[in-house]
Design a protein around this motif. Structure first.
Motif, short mmCIF file in Angstrom:
data_model
loop_
_atom_site.label_atom_id
_atom_site.label_comp_id
_atom_site.label_asym_id
_atom_site.label_seq_id
_atom_site.Cartn_x
_atom_site.Cartn_y
_atom_site.Cartn_z
N ARG A 199 121.84 57.56 35.11
CA ARG A 199 121.39 58.30 35.97
C ARG A 199 120.29 57.08 36.58
NH1 ARG A 199 122.38 63.23 35.92
NH2 ARG A 199 122.90 63.31 38.52
N PHE B 211 118.28 61.15 30.93
CA PHE B 211 119.05 60.81 31.04
C PHE B 211 119.51 59.23 31.38
CE2 PHE B 211 117.91 64.93 32.36
CZ PHE B 211 118.53 65.95 32.28
N GLY C 76 126.07 64.75 39.28
CA GLY C 76 125.59 65.57 38.37
C GLY C 76 124.62 65.78 37.82
N TRP C 77 124.41 66.23 39.33
CA TRP C 77 122.95 66.86 39.73
C TRP C 77 122.92 68.72 38.51
CZ3 TRP C 77 122.32 72.51 41.14
CH2 TRP C 77 123.40 73.72 41.29
N GLU C 78 123.76 69.62 38.29
CA GLU C 78 123.90 70.20 37.99
C GLU C 78 123.61 70.50 36.49
OE1 GLU C 78 126.15 74.69 37.71
OE2 GLU C 78 127.38 73.32 38.36
N ALA C 79 123.64 69.83 35.67
CA ALA C 79 123.65 68.54 33.71
C ALA C 79 121.39 69.18 33.92
CB ALA C 79 124.36 67.44 33.53
N VAL C 80 121.43 68.17 35.45
CA VAL C 80 119.83 68.23 35.01
C VAL C 80 119.44 69.18 35.33
CG1 VAL C 80 117.99 66.98 36.35
CG2 VAL C 80 119.66 65.56 36.30
N ARG D 238 120.20 72.32 34.39
CA ARG D 238 121.00 72.92 32.94
C ARG D 238 119.80 72.67 32.24
NH1 ARG D 238 125.58 72.12 32.75
NH2 ARG D 238 125.50 69.98 31.30
N ASP D 239 119.54 71.99 32.19
CA ASP D 239 117.98 71.19 30.67
C ASP D 239 116.81 71.71 31.38
OD1 ASP D 239 120.13 70.60 29.35
OD2 ASP D 239 119.40 68.44 29.23
#
Length: 267
Positions: free
Chosen positions: A241, A238, A250-254, A256-257
């Motif tokens: 980051r 990422f 931005g935790w949710e993008a991590v 989600r992946d």
């Protein structure tokens, strides 16, 4: 996304964060159908204020002490869990996966396992609050807001870094950090991982491109340690980051992946 009923997921935090910092992740994974849990390290109070008031409760706990604690938690589960660890938790997730105790593991900005050689200056500086005093080895050490800003919050605003510090930061035992720092001089290092285990479950390593505590070069060196195993080992970076990527805005993008990878690699 598939629904994954009854598959346990154990979240393992790293140094200087309380187990409750995983609460948003647990809600997200529960919604996806997993059975999440986030146990603290041995001796860690469930209440974050008690953890701050009583640092001696976790003092002098090393890597093997913490690993044994999680083995005990995993033992009565009906099936092998998925392990998701951040920082020192990422090292522990790899260690337990290498022992064949987990279905899969995700190590996010993982602390160095034995055999990883790069030691960038930023990483050394981030560890100095503990490593700077040899007497800290048997103690529990807390960060200041300024130290947290360098080690965790360098890629976010100062206001957000201070907010995260107030919300999640706790003292942590320094022994494991000393064990990691001198692992390559110790033939029985507690940070050793069975990277050649070809029967283990899949592993995903995640790197923060702006991380000061575990720089990208360190995670890439960890990835290369698995080159002699045919087991699935993936890596994702990422960009921009820092070490706070599991708790900041931005935790949710991590997360989600991570869920997408589990769908592809495990289910």
């Amino acid at each position: 996304m598939q629904m994954n009923i009854d598959i346990p997921v154990i979240f393992i935090h790293g140094m200087w964060l309380h187990a409750s910092s995983w609460e948003p992740w647990m809600r997200r994974f529960k919604k996806a159908g997993y059975v999440p849990m986030a146990p603290g390290w041995p001796g860690e109070p469930e209440d974050i204020n008690n953890a701050r008031r009583c640092p001696a409760l976790v003092a002098n706990k090393g890597i093997e002490d913490i690993a044994a604690h999680f083995r005990k938690i995993m033992a009565p589960l009906g099936s092998k869990p998925i392990l998701i660890g951040h920082s020192f938790g990422g090292l522990l997730a790899q260690k337990l996966l290498g022992e064949g105790l987990a279905r899969a593991a995700i190590a996010i900005d993982p602390a160095q396992i034995k055999g990883v050689l790069p030691l960038p200056f930023s990483q050394l500086r981030a560890g100095l609050p503990a490593l700077g005093n040899p007497f800290n080895k048997s103690r529990s050490v807390a960060l200041t807001a300024k130290q947290f800003r360098f080690g965790f919050g360098n890629a976010i605003t100062e206001d957000e870094s201070n907010e995260l510090f107030e919300k999640w930061a706790i003292p942590s035992p320094a022994r494991g950090l000393f064990e990691v720092a001198f692992a390559n001089f110790n033939p029985r290092a507690a940070s050793a991982v069975n990277t050649r285990n070809e029967s283990r479950g899949p592993l995903l390593l995640i790197s923060g491109g702006a991380d000061n505590t575990v720089p990208d070069v360190t995670t890439r060196a960890t990835y290369r340690q698995y080159r002699k195993s045919a087991a699935v080992t993936d890596m994702q970076r990422f960009d921009d980051r820092g070490h706070s990527l599991v708790i900041d805005h931005g935790w949710e993008a991590v997360a989600r992946d991570c869920l997408r990878w589990l769908d592809d690699a495990v289910l």
